[in-house]
Design a protein around this motif. Structure first.
Motif, short mmCIF file in Angstrom:
data_model
loop_
_atom_site.label_atom_id
_atom_site.label_comp_id
_atom_site.label_asym_id
_atom_site.label_seq_id
_atom_site.Cartn_x
_atom_site.Cartn_y
_atom_site.Cartn_z
N VAL A 135 43.21 53.58 30.53
CA VAL A 135 42.37 52.92 31.78
C VAL A 135 41.35 51.92 30.88
CG1 VAL A 135 40.66 53.43 33.52
CG2 VAL A 135 43.10 54.56 33.49
N ASP A 136 41.60 50.90 30.88
CA ASP A 136 40.62 49.58 30.54
C ASP A 136 39.74 49.33 31.33
OD1 ASP A 136 38.68 47.39 29.83
OD2 ASP A 136 40.55 46.69 28.46
N THR A 137 38.70 50.16 31.74
CA THR A 137 37.29 50.26 32.59
C THR A 137 36.66 48.98 32.18
OG1 THR A 137 36.94 52.33 32.78
CG2 THR A 137 35.56 51.41 33.58
N GLY A 138 36.34 48.32 32.23
CA GLY A 138 36.28 46.98 31.30
C GLY A 138 37.13 45.92 32.28
N ALA A 139 38.06 45.72 32.14
CA ALA A 139 39.02 44.75 32.67
C ALA A 139 39.37 45.53 33.68
CB ALA A 139 39.13 44.65 31.56
N HIS A 140 39.82 46.35 34.32
CA HIS A 140 39.71 46.68 35.54
C HIS A 140 40.94 47.40 35.91
CE1 HIS A 140 35.36 46.52 37.22
NE2 HIS A 140 35.39 44.84 36.57
N LYS A 141 41.68 47.52 34.41
CA LYS A 141 43.46 47.32 34.23
C LYS A 141 43.27 48.85 33.94
CE LYS A 141 44.20 42.50 33.85
NZ LYS A 141 44.92 41.71 32.37
N VAL A 142 45.33 48.92 33.53
CA VAL A 142 45.92 49.93 33.22
C VAL A 142 46.45 49.08 32.17
CG1 VAL A 142 46.91 52.14 33.09
CG2 VAL A 142 45.67 51.69 35.40
N GLY A 196 43.57 44.64 38.43
CA GLY A 196 42.56 43.35 38.25
C GLY A 196 41.05 43.55 39.17
N LEU A 197 40.45 42.89 39.16
CA LEU A 197 39.45 44.06 39.15
C LEU A 197 39.52 42.97 40.52
CD1 LEU A 197 35.78 44.15 39.79
CD2 LEU A 197 35.80 41.91 39.19
N GLY A 198 39.02 43.51 42.01
CA GLY A 198 39.37 43.60 43.51
C GLY A 198 39.46 45.09 44.49
N ALA A 199 39.20 45.09 45.27
CA ALA A 199 39.71 46.30 46.22
C ALA A 199 40.98 46.34 47.45
CB ALA A 199 38.26 46.00 47.29
N LYS A 200 41.87 45.13 47.31
CA LYS A 200 43.63 44.94 47.04
C LYS A 200 43.46 46.37 46.93
CE LYS A 200 43.46 40.28 48.83
NZ LYS A 200 43.99 39.31 47.99
N ASP A 201 45.36 46.66 47.67
CA ASP A 201 45.82 47.80 47.36
C ASP A 201 46.43 47.28 45.59
OD1 ASP A 201 45.80 48.99 49.19
OD2 ASP A 201 48.09 48.45 49.88
N GLY A 202 47.02 47.64 44.84
CA GLY A 202 46.73 47.43 43.27
C GLY A 202 45.58 47.13 42.15
N ASP A 237 39.67 55.05 41.28
CA ASP A 237 39.08 53.18 41.28
C ASP A 237 38.19 53.80 41.40
OD1 ASP A 237 38.99 50.84 41.35
OD2 ASP A 237 40.05 50.91 43.64
N SER A 238 36.93 54.16 40.78
CA SER A 238 35.39 54.83 40.91
C SER A 238 34.90 54.00 42.18
CB SER A 238 34.99 54.87 39.95
OG SER A 238 33.28 55.43 39.85
N MET A 239 34.89 52.49 42.01
CA MET A 239 33.61 51.83 42.89
C MET A 239 33.86 51.29 43.89
SD MET A 239 30.67 52.66 41.39
CE MET A 239 30.37 51.65 41.86
N ASN A 240 35.76 51.86 44.19
CA ASN A 240 36.09 50.85 44.98
C ASN A 240 36.74 52.40 45.85
OD1 ASN A 240 36.51 48.67 45.32
ND2 ASN A 240 38.49 48.56 43.76
N TYR A 241 35.72 53.86 45.29
CA TYR A 241 35.48 55.36 46.31
C TYR A 241 36.56 55.92 46.57
CZ TYR A 241 30.76 53.62 45.96
OH TYR A 241 29.70 52.69 45.33
N ARG A 242 38.19 55.04 45.88
CA ARG A 242 39.13 55.73 45.86
C ARG A 242 40.10 55.91 45.22
NH1 ARG A 242 42.12 49.65 48.00
NH2 ARG A 242 41.93 48.76 45.45
N VAL A 243 41.65 56.95 45.09
CA VAL A 243 42.73 57.59 44.12
C VAL A 243 43.33 56.24 44.85
CG1 VAL A 243 44.05 58.88 43.75
CG2 VAL A 243 41.84 59.65 44.40
N GLN A 244 44.16 55.57 44.16
CA GLN A 244 46.01 54.85 44.16
C GLN A 244 46.77 56.01 43.35
OE1 GLN A 244 45.69 50.76 44.73
NE2 GLN A 244 43.08 50.93 43.30
N ILE A 245 47.80 55.31 43.77
CA ILE A 245 49.38 56.29 43.09
C ILE A 245 50.35 54.75 42.59
CG2 ILE A 245 51.14 58.34 43.57
CD1 ILE A 245 49.08 59.79 45.23
#
Length: 378
Positions: A211-218, A233-239, A259-267
């Protein structure tokens, strides 16, 4: 000693005395006396055995969740803060060194990432002491890693192991993932992006997820360090992500990411294809305040540590809230801003409790899931 001898000799000459020798005839006996005092002190200076005390305190009142009369699903096991907590005793010379320079190196300061290898060893990334603690409960051994060859670890935060028990460590300041063999010898380094945090290894498919927290990527690598792909990538859409923090891979190869600051878990699937998500910001049951560590048990239940609510919440694969355990405090089964979570093949649950300087260990008792999955070890 020579400095003080000079002044003694100088003033002795002024008084007409003979200068004393650097070592008096009584020196050997004094050295023996000092050694004897150290021996006595070392024999009684060990840290208290917390696990032993815990077994006494909770022998008749085990900590379980939920409370009766509901069937128990989670049981507290031990708190792990030092090797002594799992019966690893200090040797004589270790005790002497502790007297002389302190014993802080053996105790946790600010643990976050956790992993358990195929031998059952518990590995803990400690960001404040800048090392990886390795506890071997079966062999009663302990050691730590603090360097990648000659390079000191700067901020180790994530840790994972592969099927050969090689150790992978993400360093968020060095922007690297370091790889060590099971004995802690350095093998290689891998580019970790801008700020690598959570990591996971899929042993069956030989993949490393960072997890690359700074780049908002995996970032997805082979175990040899070759970049395969990346997603997000930075955003609030799926993925998309907004400061993702941690990752766990299950036996099917599916990825669970906080997805810490989107307050969710993504699978996602093993190739980064979005599958589903759940969670929202709030202060109600099943909401998230600051989701951090994540793990999945053998029945497919999803565990998420929340640093704002000081608890671990459990969800179904579809995101339905099932149970939570732990609350704010310093006692057994309590947390202060919990971080990383790991669940081993026996459904032992390890939760980093960084501001209480320990790992809290629980056991999933079964009976609460309906989506059993295989191990990711392969």
């Amino acid at each position: 000693m020579r400095r003080y001898s000079f002044f003694y000799d100088f003033f002795s000459k002024l008084r007409g005395h003979r200068p004393r020798p650097l070592l008096s005839a009584a020196a050997p006996s004094r050295l023996f006396l000092l050694f004897f005092i150290l021996l006595i002190a070392a024999s009684g200076c060990g840290s208290p055995d917390i696990s032993s005390q815990q077994s006494k305190d909770f022998k008749h009142k085990p900590l379980i969740w939920p409370t009766p009369p509901a069937p128990a699903r989670i049981a507290f096991d031990i708190s792990l803060a030092s090797p002594e907590d799992i019966g690893i005793k200090k040797g004589f010379f270790t005790k002497v060194v502790d007297i002389l320079v302190g014993g802080a190196k053996r105790t946790m300061v600010k643990p976050y990432g956790i992993a358990v290898d195929t031998a059952g060893r518990v590995l803990v990334a400690d960001t404040a002491s800048k090392r990886i603690h390795i506890y071997d409960r079966k062999k009663k051994k302990y050691f730590y890693i603090e360097r990648a060859k000659k390079t000191p670890l700067r901020s180790p935060i994530g840790v994972a192991t592969d099927n050969a028990d090689n150790i992978y460590v993400s360093d968020s300041v060095a922007q690297k993932v370091y790889v060590f063999n099971p004995k802690g010898s350095f093998i290689r380094s891998i580019d970790g992006g801008t700020r690598p945090t959570g990591i996971a290894v899929d042993g069956a498919r030989k993949r490393l997820y960072v997890v690359d927290t700074g780049a908002h990527k995996v970032l997805v690598y082979s175990l040899k360090g070759d970049l395969i792909t990346s997603f997000g990538g930075l955003g609030a859409k799926d993925g998309e992500f907004n400061y993702p923090m941690d990752v766990f891979v299950d036996g099917r190869g599916d990825l669970y990411i906080t997805d810490s600051m989107n307050y969710r878990v993504q699978i996602f699937d093993m190739n980064g294809r979005y599958l589903s998500s759940f969670g929202e910001h709030g202060d109600g049951t099943g909401d998230f305040g600051r989701p951090k560590g994540i793990a999945v048990d053998s029945e497919g239940n999803i565990y998420v540590a929340d640093a704002i609510f000081d608890t671990v919440q459990i969800f179904s694969r579809k995101g339905a809230f099932l149970l939570n355990f732990g609350k704010l405090g310093a006692g057994p089964g309590m947390f202060w801003m919990p971080g990383g979570v790991f669940i081993d093949g026996s459904d032992n649950i390890f939760v980093a409790d960084p501001y209480n300087r320990r790992i809290e260990v629980f056991e999933y008792l079964g009976g609460g899931g309906s989506d059993a999955i295989p191990s990711s070890r392969g």
